[in-house]
Write a protein that holds these residues in place. Structure first.
Motif, mmCIF file in Angstrom:
data_model
loop_
_atom_site.group_PDB
_atom_site.id
_atom_site.type_symbol
_atom_site.label_atom_id
_atom_site.label_comp_id
_atom_site.label_asym_id
_atom_site.label_seq_id
_atom_site.Cartn_x
_atom_site.Cartn_y
_atom_site.Cartn_z
ATOM 1 N N LYS A 48 0.844 -1.206 0.000
ATOM 2 C CA LYS A 48 0.000 0.000 0.000
ATOM 3 C C LYS A 48 0.879 1.255 0.000
ATOM 4 N N GLN A 49 1.970 1.227 0.757
ATOM 5 C CA GLN A 49 2.881 2.374 0.796
ATOM 6 C C GLN A 49 3.473 2.654 -0.583
ATOM 7 N N ALA A 50 3.725 1.608 -1.341
ATOM 8 C CA ALA A 50 4.380 1.746 -2.638
ATOM 9 C C ALA A 50 3.419 2.131 -3.765
ATOM 10 N N HIS A 51 2.127 1.972 -3.551
ATOM 11 C CA HIS A 51 1.148 2.237 -4.608
ATOM 12 C C HIS A 51 0.761 3.721 -4.588
ATOM 13 N N PRO A 52 0.920 4.418 -5.710
ATOM 14 C CA PRO A 52 0.665 5.862 -5.704
ATOM 15 C C PRO A 52 -0.806 6.247 -5.521
ATOM 16 N N ASN A 53 -1.737 5.352 -5.852
ATOM 17 C CA ASN A 53 -3.152 5.688 -5.770
ATOM 18 C C ASN A 53 -3.904 4.873 -4.732
ATOM 19 N N GLU A 54 -3.185 4.337 -3.768
ATOM 20 C CA GLU A 54 -3.810 3.633 -2.654
ATOM 21 C C GLU A 54 -3.227 4.174 -1.360
ATOM 22 N N VAL A 55 -3.981 4.032 -0.287
ATOM 23 C CA VAL A 55 -3.506 4.565 0.992
ATOM 24 C C VAL A 55 -4.022 3.704 2.135
ATOM 25 N N ASP A 61 -4.231 6.050 19.419
ATOM 26 C CA ASP A 61 -4.683 6.695 20.647
ATOM 27 C C ASP A 61 -3.745 6.293 21.775
ATOM 28 N N GLU A 62 -3.053 7.275 22.332
ATOM 29 C CA GLU A 62 -2.091 7.037 23.402
ATOM 30 C C GLU A 62 -1.065 5.966 23.027
ATOM 31 N N GLY A 63 -0.570 6.055 21.779
ATOM 32 C CA GLY A 63 0.467 5.146 21.315
ATOM 33 C C GLY A 63 -0.015 3.783 20.876
ATOM 34 N N ARG A 64 -1.332 3.559 20.888
ATOM 35 C CA ARG A 64 -1.899 2.254 20.521
ATOM 36 C C ARG A 64 -2.748 2.414 19.265
ATOM 37 N N VAL A 65 -2.573 1.520 18.293
ATOM 38 C CA VAL A 65 -3.407 1.530 17.093
ATOM 39 C C VAL A 65 -4.793 1.031 17.492
ATOM 40 N N VAL A 66 -5.816 1.864 17.217
ATOM 41 C CA VAL A 66 -7.185 1.516 17.598
ATOM 42 C C VAL A 66 -8.101 1.353 16.390
ATOM 43 N N GLY A 67 -7.579 1.636 15.200
ATOM 44 C CA GLY A 67 -8.381 1.480 13.992
ATOM 45 C C GLY A 67 -7.548 1.754 12.761
ATOM 46 N N TRP A 68 -8.127 1.389 11.622
ATOM 47 C CA TRP A 68 -7.440 1.664 10.370
ATOM 48 C C TRP A 68 -8.416 1.727 9.210
ATOM 49 N N LEU A 69 -7.962 2.356 8.141
ATOM 50 C CA LEU A 69 -8.745 2.498 6.912
ATOM 51 C C LEU A 69 -7.829 2.196 5.737
ATOM 52 N N VAL A 70 -8.328 1.416 4.798
ATOM 53 C CA VAL A 70 -7.576 1.138 3.575
ATOM 54 C C VAL A 70 -8.418 1.574 2.377
ATOM 55 N N PHE A 71 -7.764 2.237 1.425
ATOM 56 C CA PHE A 71 -8.379 2.616 0.159
ATOM 57 C C PHE A 71 -7.601 1.909 -0.930
ATOM 58 N N GLN A 72 -8.345 1.167 -1.769
ATOM 59 C CA GLN A 72 -7.703 0.360 -2.808
ATOM 60 C C GLN A 72 -8.374 0.597 -4.156
ATOM 61 N N THR A 73 -7.575 0.504 -5.195
ATOM 62 C CA THR A 73 -8.079 0.634 -6.554
ATOM 63 C C THR A 73 -8.018 -0.729 -7.233
ATOM 64 N N GLU A 74 -8.696 -0.830 -8.363
ATOM 65 C CA GLU A 74 -8.697 -2.094 -9.102
ATOM 66 C C GLU A 74 -7.534 -2.218 -10.065
ATOM 67 N N GLY A 75 -6.915 -1.095 -10.413
ATOM 68 C CA GLY A 75 -5.787 -1.130 -11.323
ATOM 69 C C GLY A 75 -6.168 -1.241 -12.785
#
Length: 168
Positions: A48-55, A61-75
């Protein structure tokens, strides 16, 4: 704090996903069908880091990951202006505006990426809190797949398709 995901977040992200899947009310996959490893998660984050159109964002929260979001394309050439996103939040972080912050970060990111014109999502019709959030951020329902999912108790849930154009 909302920030870009890093490989070091893999273990916490994976645990959130397993916990959400175990609830069996938000996602199509069941925990038994999910076989991701921490190393596989790290590799996925790097992709995901390497893809220019994905994130891939995490909420911390207080140093702990409490959630995440991924955006992906079909290419594919005809759909490269659009993509789909999904959100995972730990149970104890829901209802605090963290999901909204993640989606707003996506919209800001998409606005800065001129090739991305439309962001979409799919959600269970029973996920009324999420649907309300998405509507408050300008997403509209484009359609439904009726009785798309069937639960072990014999009940059905529609799949709701929602989207928003970035510059509207």
């Amino acid at each position: 704090m909302i920030r870009l995901a890093e490989p070091r977040d893999a273990e916490e992200m994976l645990q959130i996903q397993k916990d959400v899947l175990q609830e069996e009310i938000y996602f199509v996959s069941s925990l038994e069908e999910f076989h991701q490893t921490v190393e596989g998660q790290r590799e996925w984050i790097q992709a995901k880091q390497a893809h220019p159109n994905e994130v891939l964002f995490v909420a911390e929260d207080e140093g702990r990951v409490v959630g995440w979001l991924v955006f992906q394309t079909e290419g594919r050439q005809k759909t490269r202006h659009t993509g789909k996103f999904g959100v995972m939040l730990s149970a104890d972080s829901r209802g605090k505006g963290i999901g909204k912050q993640l989606v707003m970060a996506l919209l800001d990111w998409a606005h800065a990426h001129p090739e991305i014109e439309k962001v979409s999502l799919f959600t269970f019709s029973t996920n009324t809190r999420a649907i309300s959030l998405y509507k408050s951020l300008g997403f509209v329902e484009e359609g439904r797949k009726l009785k798309e999912y069937k639960f072990p108790d014999g009940s059905y849930v529609d799949d709701v398709i929602m989207s928003r154009f970035v510059n509207e």
